[in-house]
Design a protein around this motif. Structure first.
Motif: not given
Length: 882
Positions: A328-335, A351-366, A368-369
């Motif tokens: 699930a985490s990797l799927g969210a990262y891919a999106q 314009g891409v900065v906040p999206v990249l930041s969110e992607a990096l946060s999601q990747l780090r969550s994955a 940690d898992l």
């Protein structure tokens, strides 16, 4: 220039030290390539701006890793590497078994280790363009060989295989591409060995029973899924072709064009290439596959059957809650990555900065898992760490945050103070918070306080460093110990092993918060200055001795019947900021004497130098053999210095240093020369034969372009053409007939080995033909048969016999003609084991009232090595016309 890797920092989840350490190791190959070549200065940095963001996004969200294996610098398929990295966003690397020390040098005097440093720099410069990583084994290029069996006598097979396996386990490629087949069709024995070991490593890397010591050092078994061989030598055997001539709108060039620019960095090997427009293809042949077979009749992609998705790394994790959460985490990262690609498609990056930041946060969550998983999650952890590094770099590029580190000197000595300035430019629209700046230098670790960097501002942080008194000179890691059986000696359990040049002397680790995520970037500290002709020039930082000592000439010839002495020149160079004073002296064999006994020197400023001439008296009746003279500098503070350093510095490569002892060789042997000869010498590609002629006591004048075109050739009895002069000297090409006419009038014209420009252009007075590949004798011990025993070459003024061909180094010779006009007389015969005899190594022909000599014998290698027979043979060649 920056080189960087994003490491795990504190974002929305907790930081993982294990991931950070593992990621740091994984990024070493790229990190340590140290792209600071002058050729890259002033060029657009592909890691920054819109291009940097788009390039990084191509490789995110998938797992594609390819290792190309060859023998030498220039063996790599640069078009394939460029397409992989620049085109499909793969991670690719080139493993060269050696650094090319055994070749020739088109651009300068370096041979051996020095040439290896030039070619290492050229590989690093090439990788800057095609984007791949670079690795090496410990093997030293001993020269041309004709079989794998001969090559393995120089390179212990299992030890070399261990090095290749270590790179496979470290880089973890799904695909290996061997440039060579591992069969005699490869020609060069080192090529054959590269092909053999690529196959063996493909099988051995995944076996934990093979080289288990690597596992204790932190490497893990790794099983590549596919093995290919390049089909560029036999396109009919290809199972797959890749289009590399397509125009990439991101770069405005095709991958082939970028690859040819990369290829042209191999300047020491005359590899300049046209960057042609239009379709181009590179071809490979599938040899083995452990990947699931795909339906259909043939391959359509290098990655057919290879699961390149991040989700594919979950297959080894047992079904359950962890696997579901990771999916699930990797799927969210891919999106999020897809959103980032859409947002970065324009000319702006904000314009891409906040999206990249969110992607990096999601990747780090994955990530940690993944840390909660067992050993089976190791590949996933490695992959996520690599993704995090790339995504962090993309985030910094999108945010417009650029970090550079500059020193106020490039050559420093123990005890010297040094200023290091960190410049942080926030060229974006949002704020950046610097959480930590850590300087790593010979003085240890220093930190700086956090600082805010508002949008559109430049912030500087200054460090003052004192180089410790015990700091060692910056000798490259693979040159710190002597060669061992054809291998460099590497430091044990060091992350530098296999990298091009090792760690930088000083670097800064900086942690920057951008859009709520912390990215860590490492930047090398370099010296920057303005050259009035070239503009900005950057140089790496090195620690050098306070006094560098050089002794010349490196080799002196001493005929046994000579009376008197030999002259030596000592050059001392100081780099201490306050200057240095002292004395220099020579150490000579017992019974020899030196005048003066010592001499004072005063070096007032960094870079200042002094020279001292010494006369060494050699007693009559000295026995044949080698003798050694050393130079020692002693400073007023009681320190002694016995070594100097050569600076390898060309515009297209990164600067490097090579340290060597201030020691000269005096070779005493029977030698008779005609001292009344007048010799002219047209220099070729990096040969030192003119110095050898002078060392025999024969006056020699080096002919520059003006002398070649219009000088009075009648002033010379003999003219010698250096190696490859018809490639390197266009003035000689234009005036070749002038030299032949001079020989027809009674001169002796001696041409050392030439390449195909010479043979195809009919520059010899009578026809000579060379095969492709050319005839050569690569075994330096191969028997030499004298064909015409009463010829003057073997009798005047020295009687040449079998003993004169003993002690030769690396090879007998190369570019032997296989066919020649009847007016040439072949004088020597030789062959490598199991081959037909070759008689083209020494040819002499009458030319009017003079003589013409062509010799492919490697005198350019033997003379600097002090081989007595080479000097005696050369003395006879010079005397042929008398």
């Amino acid at each position: 220039m920056n080189y960087a890797g994003s490491l795990r920092g504190r974002g929305s989840g907790c930081s993982s030290i294990a991931v950070r350490e593992r990621l740091f190791v994984l990024s070493l190959a790229g990190l340590l390539m140290l792209p600071a070549s002058a050729a890259a200065q002033g060029a657009v940095d592909p890691q920054q701006g819109v291009v940097g963001v788009a390039r990084a996004l191509r490789g995110l969200g998938s797992v594609k890793r390819v290792l190309v294996i060859g023998a030498h610098p220039d063996d790599e398929d640069t078009a394939l590497l460029t397409w992989l990295v620049r085109g499909v966003g793969a991670k690719a690397a080139y493993l060269a078994l050696n650094r090319g020390e055994g070749g020739q040098n088109l651009i300068g005097p370096e041979l051996g280790v020095g040439l290896g440093l030039v070619r290492t720099g050229e590989l690093v410069a090439a990788r800057e363009l095609d984007g791949a990583d670079q690795f090496f084994t410990r093997a030293y290029d001993f020269g041309y060989s004709k079989s794998a069996e001969e090559t393995f006598t120089f390179w212990p097979r299992d030890s070399l295989l261990a090095d290749v396996v270590a790179v496979v386990r470290r880089f973890q490629p799904q695909i290996i591409v061997s440039i060579f087949s591992g069969t005699p069709r490869d020609g060069h024995g080192q090529h054959q060995v590269a092909g053999i070991l690529a196959r063996e490593a493909y099988e051995a890397a995944g076996d934990p029973q093979r080289f288990p010591g690597q596992l204790a050092e932190g490497l893990q078994p790794w099983t590549p899924l596919k093995l290919y061989r390049s089909a560029r030598f036999d396109r009919t055997a290809a199972t797959l072709e890749v289009e590399t001539g397509a125009l990439d709108p991101l770069y405005g060039r095709s991958y082939h064009q970028i690859a040819m620019a990369s290829r042209s960095r191999h300047r020491s090997q005359d590899m300049g290439r046209i960057e042609a427009l239009g379709p181009q293809r590179t071809a490979v042949r599938l040899l083995e596959s452990k990947a699931p077979a795909e339906s259909g009749t043939g391959e359509t992609s290098l990655f057919d059957g290879v699961d390149t998705t991040l989700a594919g790394t979950l297959a080894v994790i047992r079904p359950g809650e962890l696997r579901d959460e990771l999916a699930a985490s990797l799927g969210a990262y891919a999106q999020l990555l897809e959103r980032a690609r859409t947002a970065s498609s324009g000319a702006q990056t904000a314009g891409v900065v906040p999206v990249l930041s969110e992607a990096l946060s999601q990747l780090r969550s994955a990530a940690d898992l993944a840390e909660t998983g067992g050993p089976e999650a190791e590949q996933l952890r490695t992959t996520l760490g690599d993704q995090e590094r790339q995504l962090g770099a993309a985030l910094l590029a999108a945010a417009g945050v650029i970090v550079e580190v500059f020193t106020d000197d490039d050559l420093v000595v123990a005890g010297q103070s040094l200023e290091i300035n960190v410049e942080i430019w926030n060229g974006g629209e949002g704020a950046a918070e610097v959480r930590r700046i850590t300087l790593h230098s010979p003085a240890g670790t220093q930190g700086a306080s956090p600082v805010s960097v508002p949008a559109a501002t430049l912030t500087r942080q200054r460090f003052s460093v004192t180089i410790p008194a015990a700091a060692a000179p910056s000798q490259l890691y693979f040159l710190r110990a002597p060669l061992d059986r054809g291998f460099y000696s590497w430091p044990a359990a060091s992350a530098e092993r296999g990298t091009p040049l090792g760690r930088p002397v000083a670097s800064v680790m900086i942690e920057v918060d951008v859009a709520g995520q912390t990215v860590t970037r490492e930047v090398e500290a370099v010296y920057r200055f303005a050259d009035q002709a070239r503009g900005e020039v950057r140089r790496p930082l090195f620690v050098v001795p306070a006094v560098g000592v050089h002794l010349e000439p490196a080799t002196t010839v001493w005929p046994l019947d000579r009376d008197g002495g030999a002259s030596f020149t000592v050059r001392v160079r100081g780099e201490g900021p306050d200057g240095v004073n002292g004395r220099v002296r020579l150490e000579v064999p017992d019974g020899w004497s030196v005048a003066p006994a010592e001499a004072d020197f005063a070096l007032s400023a960094p870079g200042s130098a002094a020279t001292v001439d010494f006369d060494v008296s050699i007693p009559a009746g000295v026995e044949p053999g080698p003798y050694f003279v050393s130079a020692v500098a002693e400073t007023d503070d009681g320190r002694s210095y016995r070594e100097g350093y050569s600076i390898i510095d060309y515009p297209h490569v990164r600067r490097s240093l090579w340290f060597s002892q201030a020691r000269a060789r005096v070779e005493a042997f029977e030698l008779t020369v005609k001292r009344d000869l007048k010799v002219g010498y047209v220099p070729g590609a990096g040969d030192a034969v003119a110095d050898a002629i002078a060392a025999m006591g024969v006056p020699v004048e080096v002919l520059d372009d003006r002398a070649v075109a219009a000088g009075d050739l009648a002033a010379y009895d003999v003219i010698v053409l250096g190696i490859r002069t018809y490639e390197t000297n266009p003035t000689l090409l234009a005036n070749n007939e002038r030299f032949l006419d001079w020989a027809r009038a009674g001169g002796t014209l001696i041409s050392q080995y030439q390449q195909y420009t010479y043979f195809n252009g009919d520059y010899a007075p009578y026809p000579l033909r060379a095969r492709r590949p050319h005839d050569r004798v690569s075994d330096e011990l191969a028997p030499m048969t004298i064909l015409v025993a009463d010829h003057p070459v073997f009798n005047r003024p020295n009687r040449i016999g079998a003993h004169d061909f003993q002690g030769w180094v690396q090879e007998r010779g190369l570019y032997f003609p296989y066919e020649w006009d009847a007016r040439y007389q072949p004088l020597l015969e030789s062959a490598d084991p199991g081959e037909e005899p070759k008689r083209g190594g020494l040819l002499v022909a009458p030319l009017g009232d003079g003589l013409y000599v062509y010799t492919g014998l490697s005198l350019f290698r033997q003379l600097p090595a002090g081989v007595p027979g080479a000097y005696r043979l050369l003395a006879n060649l010079l005397s042929l016309g008398g």
